[in-house]
Design a protein around this motif. Structure first.
Motif, PDB file in Angstrom:
ATOM      1  N   UNK B  22      34.031  19.755 -10.758  1.00 42.01           N
ATOM      2  CA  UNK B  22      35.196  18.934 -11.134  1.00 42.01           C
ATOM      3  C   UNK B  22      35.503  19.037 -12.623  1.00 42.01           C
TER       4      UNK B  22
ATOM      5  N   UNK C  19      32.951  12.242  -1.735  1.00 42.91           N
ATOM      6  CA  UNK C  19      33.653  10.964  -1.857  1.00 42.91           C
ATOM      7  C   UNK C  19      33.118  10.179  -3.055  1.00 42.91           C
ATOM      8  N   UNK C  20      31.787  10.149  -3.236  1.00 44.22           N
ATOM      9  CA  UNK C  20      31.201   9.416  -4.352  1.00 44.22           C
ATOM     10  C   UNK C  20      31.625  10.013  -5.688  1.00 44.22           C
ATOM     11  N   UNK C  22      34.349  11.939  -6.232  1.00 44.40           N
ATOM     12  CA  UNK C  22      35.810  11.851  -6.429  1.00 44.40           C
ATOM     13  C   UNK C  22      36.209  10.495  -7.019  1.00 44.40           C
ATOM     14  N   UNK C  25      37.627  10.378 -10.474  1.00 44.81           N
ATOM     15  CA  UNK C  25      38.978  10.847 -10.796  1.00 44.81           C
ATOM     16  C   UNK C  25      39.944   9.683 -11.015  1.00 44.81           C
ATOM     17  N   UNK C  95      35.568   8.741   3.709  1.00 48.94           N
ATOM     18  CA  UNK C  95      36.393   9.574   2.835  1.00 48.94           C
ATOM     19  C   UNK C  95      37.634   8.833   2.344  1.00 48.94           C
ATOM     20  N   UNK C  96      37.957   7.686   2.966  1.00 55.29           N
ATOM     21  CA  UNK C  96      39.099   6.877   2.516  1.00 55.29           C
ATOM     22  C   UNK C  96      38.741   5.998   1.315  1.00 55.29           C
ATOM     23  N   UNK C  98      37.723   6.483  -1.780  1.00 58.71           N
ATOM     24  CA  UNK C  98      38.362   6.717  -3.080  1.00 58.71           C
ATOM     25  C   UNK C  98      39.778   6.122  -3.152  1.00 58.71           C
ATOM     26  N   UNK C  99      40.526   6.133  -2.046  1.00 57.78           N
ATOM     27  CA  UNK C  99      41.853   5.513  -2.049  1.00 57.78           C
ATOM     28  C   UNK C  99      41.763   3.995  -2.178  1.00 57.78           C
ATOM     29  N   UNK C 102      40.753   2.974  -5.620  1.00 58.25           N
ATOM     30  CA  UNK C 102      41.822   3.124  -6.602  1.00 58.25           C
ATOM     31  C   UNK C 102      42.828   1.984  -6.459  1.00 58.25           C
ATOM     32  N   UNK C 103      43.113   1.597  -5.213  1.00 56.19           N
ATOM     33  CA  UNK C 103      44.037   0.485  -4.978  1.00 56.19           C
ATOM     34  C   UNK C 103      43.480  -0.809  -5.563  1.00 56.19           C
TER      35      UNK C 103
ATOM     36  N   UNK D  20      37.883  18.068   3.963  1.00 57.21           N
ATOM     37  CA  UNK D  20      38.125  16.795   4.643  1.00 57.21           C
ATOM     38  C   UNK D  20      38.242  15.651   3.635  1.00 57.21           C
ATOM     39  N   UNK D  21      37.432  15.685   2.585  1.00 54.27           N
ATOM     40  CA  UNK D  21      37.464  14.580   1.624  1.00 54.27           C
ATOM     41  C   UNK D  21      38.640  14.721   0.660  1.00 54.27           C
ATOM     42  N   UNK D  24      42.165  12.871   1.085  1.00 54.66           N
ATOM     43  CA  UNK D  24      42.467  11.526   0.601  1.00 54.66           C
ATOM     44  C   UNK D  24      43.282  11.564  -0.698  1.00 54.66           C
ATOM     45  N   UNK D  27      46.908  10.613  -0.611  1.00 58.14           N
ATOM     46  CA  UNK D  27      47.342   9.209  -0.481  1.00 58.14           C
ATOM     47  C   UNK D  27      47.224   8.557  -1.853  1.00 58.14           C
ATOM     48  N   UNK D  29      47.930   5.708  -4.770  1.00 58.91           N
ATOM     49  CA  UNK D  29      48.156   4.273  -4.924  1.00 58.91           C
ATOM     50  C   UNK D  29      49.580   4.057  -5.417  1.00 58.91           C
ATOM     51  N   UNK D  55      46.618  12.077   7.368  1.00 64.12           N
ATOM     52  CA  UNK D  55      45.209  12.091   6.934  1.00 64.12           C
ATOM     53  C   UNK D  55      44.298  12.056   8.155  1.00 64.12           C
ATOM     54  N   UNK D  59      41.955  15.060   9.405  1.00 67.41           N
ATOM     55  CA  UNK D  59      40.508  14.817   9.322  1.00 67.41           C
ATOM     56  C   UNK D  59      39.859  15.093  10.672  1.00 67.41           C
TER      57      UNK D  59
END
Lengths: 216, 216, 216, 216
Positions: B22, C19-20, C22, C25, C95-96, C98-99, C102-103, D20-21, D24, D27, D29, D55, D59
């Motif tokens: 990253x 996921x962890x 990401x 970001x 995997x959701x 991170x979204x 962020x929200x 797959x990850x 996300x 999507x 915010x 998504x 997925x």
């Protein structure tokens, strides 16, 4: 230090998987202004062709180097600190490929982008060659009775890449299109089976014979 | 709980691979305004030098800590919940590195960026030291007959990092350039072979001898 | 189908690792306008505190669920198509994160963000509970002689998460700050050792004893 | 070349986990302008429904293809260069899915987006079919006594995907909504157990019986 090799493989496979998949982030969905009719979308997608082309070129060449690393490790029996570090340097160049690919896809007609992309892949190739040289010279990390012909053939095959990319950079003086065409051709050359496969294939068969023998 | 170790390694290798790859997302392809001649591109690429420098520094130091974690786990025979959680805390700091690297690359001349980057790497180092201390104190998760000299040498080597980063932060009072130079130097110090390798190397040889013996 | 388990673990560890990592970001380096003095940077970094807080909360809770999945698989002896699919559904929610993180970090004071984040973690927890129920009911995929007390204790422990997140959502009617505090507390509850560890630890010891016995 | 298979699996699992990850990241915010009341947030989140739908569709379908690849490899005993390259081509299409998903989620009502998404998944399916054909024709890389019924059933199951996506593309002439509904339905068809599971299940049981026998 067998354990060590497993983890080196895990980190290497991880960096390759991430770098190869990150390449897709460079291909952005075109944004259409509200005022434009939806008939615009096909043209905007077609305009992305350099992105798709460089995505495919980089994905496949990373696959080539992943296979090359894979082949080397299948012969390496042990590891020490310098070998570990050569591997990390190798990964440093690999992880840069998403950048140099994005640069090339944005500036396909600029010589500098051709040079930077080629230089990145030359760095990958030379570091992989160093990895092989360090592991095999004085049979440091391979079986002492490994076939010297195999050691030499594998080295030549690895060095072919940097030479071809150097040629690609040189050609860019005349035509960046020609350079790009060569870049697209290089992975294909590696996909074709070579003399190395004879060694590799034989060794694989020998191994499975031994495994067979063990079971009995 | 051998299985446990395999999966801890898998998650750790995964987080390292993703974090290291990253880092490249911070190096963005320069956008040239239409009006500018293409002769501008070389200067724009050269202006990215702090991004390339911090990319290399962070990639290699993450490699250093990955090797360190790898070495620790090669001695650890079992795991319990606290050890698992120290490992996850360690990964929490590791996964922050892309942020602190981006901050440093954007504000190379701000003391605060130097401090935040150093603090992140101090946190990684101290958590790795805690990991080693917890695993080895009262020989909780290592062989009871592990060489005490090795335990101490490995601990000193891990603690060297946080001390050097603390020095880097202190130096920033006088010059942020000097701090950056020290940050670039630290990975090199870890790459040089140390007294620890004697222990590690010997153990590796012993292991392969035992494996040899088993086969016969 | 042991092979199957290895690959399920590999995909799961991969999705968790990505996921962890990401999550980072979402923490963007503050951009200072040229006109602002560099003295502005500390305040801009401090203003990022909700990002750092939610990063840590999500990283650790993902660690919690990773450990939980890990513990379940260490008891599971086989797999079939439904189990594989429950696992993929589990990863879909993971995997959701991170979204939803962020929200939450963007709208810490909006009830809706609290609800969405909580709902995402409830979905993860319930799917993990389904995974355990499917594997253990009629001893489908575990040893027939597995301790029923362990099966129940593990289930209660998994269900504790969704219940607590439901409470967090309910509390948000009165105070979103309180909900956030509870969200930050939940991972800590899981880190504390519980009755389950007695089972797990015993089993681990038993296993190593057997392994010991095998060697002799 | 057992080692080879392990690493092919590692790269494949890595690319799948990352692809797959990464889905996300599409999507985003919603950003509320300062002037808007916070009451706007629910509507902005609801407006994201095409993103959540695509998504989930992508997925799960990636999960389907991952399971398919997994099943094929469980029968494959060896590998050669062409098989390795078919696998890398397969991954090239897989890693493109985050792009075609983002395109579909942005332009759910444009036929072109339906076509591109379908074409991407047809490419994945056909490459996986090629992988199976190459491995099984003349029993090149599978056990010589593998059940021909299984080989055929697995092939038909793999080819079902491309055919259904072709149908989805054809339907888009009449209604893009109908195409999208079919796209959402396809993963469900794969989740249902089929005739293939009989073979697979039996084989798994056989295997564990053999393993049982070995232990005794």
């Amino acid at each position: 230090m067998q354990l060590g090799r497993n983890r080196v493989e895990a980190l290497t496979d991880g960096v390759f998987a991430v770098a190869m998949t990150l390449l897709v982030l460079d291909i952005k969905v075109p944004e259409l202004e509200q005022s434009l009719s939806s008939a615009e979308l096909p043209f905007r997608l077609l305009a992305l062709w350099p992105k798709f082309l460089t995505y495919a070129i980089s994905f496949v060449i990373l696959g080539v180097y992943w296979v090359g690393h894979h082949m080397q490790l299948s012969f390496i029996r042990s590891a020490d600190r310098p070998l570990l570090w050569i591997n990390i340097l190798f990964l440093l160049w690999v992880a840069l490929v998403p950048f140099s690919t994005a640069l090339l896809s944005e500036y396909t007609k600029h010589r500098l982008a051709i040079v930077v992309y080629g230089a990145n892949l030359i760095a990958i190739g030379l570091t992989l060659a160093l990895h092989w040289w360090y592991a095999t010279s004085r049979r440091r990390h391979v079986d002492p009775d490994v076939d010297p012909g195999l050691v030499r053939t594998a080295m030549l095959r690895v060095l072919m890449g940097p030479l071809l990319y150097l040629l690609g950079i040189a050609i860019s003086i005349f035509s960046t299109e020609l350079s790009l065409a060569l870049y697209a051709l290089i992975p294909v050359l590696y996909i074709l089976p070579g003399r190395l496969d004879v060694h590799w294939g034989m060794r694989g068969q020998e191994k499975s014979k031994r495994a067979e023998a063990k079971k009995i």
